[in-house]
Design an enzyme around this catalytic site. Structure first.
Site, PDB file in Angstrom:
ATOM      1  N   ARG A   1      13.709  39.297  77.067  1.00  0.00           N
ATOM      2  CA  ARG A   1      13.513  39.101  75.635  1.00  0.00           C
ATOM      3  C   ARG A   1      14.165  40.281  74.906  1.00  0.00           C
ATOM      4  NH1 ARG A   1      12.732  34.542  76.495  1.00  0.00           N
ATOM      5  NH2 ARG A   1      10.867  33.293  76.103  1.00  0.00           N
TER       6      ARG A   1
ATOM      7  N   GLU B   1      16.822  38.180  66.693  1.00  0.00           N
ATOM      8  CA  GLU B   1      17.432  36.975  67.232  1.00  0.00           C
ATOM      9  C   GLU B   1      17.188  35.834  66.243  1.00  0.00           C
ATOM     10  OE1 GLU B   1      16.924  36.518  71.527  1.00  0.00           O
ATOM     11  OE2 GLU B   1      16.710  34.376  71.173  1.00  0.00           O
TER      12      GLU B   1
ATOM     13  N   HIS C   1      21.212  33.216  73.533  1.00  0.00           N
ATOM     14  CA  HIS C   1      20.015  32.795  74.281  1.00  0.00           C
ATOM     15  C   HIS C   1      20.267  31.467  75.030  1.00  0.00           C
ATOM     16  CE1 HIS C   1      15.368  33.413  74.336  1.00  0.00           C
ATOM     17  NE2 HIS C   1      15.781  32.854  75.451  1.00  0.00           N
TER      18      HIS C   1
END
Ligand code: DGY
Length: 325
Positions: free
Chosen positions: A238, A267, A286
């Protein structure tokens, strides 16, 4: 008796909605972007089940708005977007999607490791921009992956799959993990070390740890300073595992060779963010689990979690009340 009401926050791929329909009345947010928070709070009021993506924050506010909620099923293995303690206090079960994405995500870690260490993106730019005029003995020198030391931070399912790939590259593999993994140590010849030692000795550091208060900014300025100038850093965990400002400095000042990021903080990363301009940083949006086969499998597993929970049965992949994902 009325059928359970299942709220789905984004249209999932594959047969997920069909599977959910076996268990109740399904409402799907129809747009191709994260659901508006106010609408989610409103729909949650009648929900027995929430089928979420990692973009939704499942917190006290949302849970308070959903008095009849029995299950939250996340279409992801990571559940850092869900307040699990708040769910546990209310007796709400939480599901996720382990295993089905392990190899796909480990492949992405490997793709990033090789892309950064062998300067693939810079090489492609070199060709596309017409700068490739001759063979040159020192053109875009990279660093080796084979027969180097790989450091894995967080040896869960994905970390173990990254380790297996490392062994196939003849690497010495070290790891950090909250608990020792003797079976994997034995099977793959891994060695557990502390984070400081891992950072000092690894040629490639791969982050696969879950995001928790303890792992937030695990890779900070001091950690980056401890790494080798020839080392690469790959993050498929993450974004907030890494202090982004410190990483910008480390890459700009060449404290490390390069970084490969599948996840970032923030993000999405804006296109004018300083990280994006750095030639020694390869960033993808991602995509770790993003193959058709894997995303469909994740979506269907998340749906089966809902069906089982609503029937009061064991879920195929329930998140334990405490501990990491
Ligand atoms: C996960 O499942 O947690 C991944 O980050 C989604 O791609």
């Amino acid at each position: 008796m009325t059928a359970p009401f299942i709220v789905v926050t984004r249209r999932p791929p594959g047969r997920a909605v069909e599977i959910l329909a076996e268990a109740g009345q399904v409402w799907v947010w129809p747009e191709d972007r994260a659901i508006d928070r106010d609408l989610l709070l409103d729909r949650a009021r009648d929900a027995d089940a929430l089928y979420t993506m990692l973009t939704e924050r499942v917190d006290e506010e949302l849970l308070d708005a959903a008095p009849g909620l029995r299950v939250v099923s996340n279409m992801a293995v990571g559940v850092d977007n869900i307040d699990r303690e708040a769910c546990a206090r209310r007796g709400i079960r939480v599901g996720h999607t382990p295993d089905v994405l392990t190899d796909t995500t480990a492949d992405m870690a490997w793709a990033l490791l090789l892309a950064v260490s062998r300067r693939i993106v810079e090489g492609v730019d070199h060709v596309r921009s017409g700068r490739w005029r001759r063979w040159e003995p020192k053109l875009l020198w990279g660093v080796d992956a084979s027969r180097t030391t790989l450091g894995i931070v967080g040896l869960g399912r994905i970390g173990a799959a990254v380790a297996r790939r490392g062994s196939a590259f003849g690497m010495e593999v070290v790891y950090t993990s909250r608990r020792p993994k003797p079976a994997l140590e034995e099977a793959l010849g891994l060695r557990r070390v502390d984070l400081g030692r891992l950072l000092e000795t690894s040629d490639h550091v791969v982050l696969t740890a879950a995001l928790t208060p303890e792992t937030h900014h695990l890779i900070d300025r001091a950690a980056l300073e401890a790494m080798r100038p020839t080392a690469t850093l790959v993050n498929v965990g993450r974004g907030p595992l890494v202090d982004t400002d410190a990483l910008v400095t480390a890459l700009s000042e060449r404290w490390i060779f390069g970084a490969g990021l599948d996840v970032t903080d923030p993000e999405p990363l804006p296109a004018d963010h300083p990280l994006v301009a750095l030639s020694n940083c390869v960033i993808v949006p991602h995509l770790g689990s993003s193959t058709r086969r894997t995303r469909e499998a994740m979506a269907e597993l998340a749906a089966r979690n809902v069906v089982a929970a609503l029937a009061g049965e064991p879920m195929p992949a329930e998140v334990p009340t405490t501990g990491g994902s």
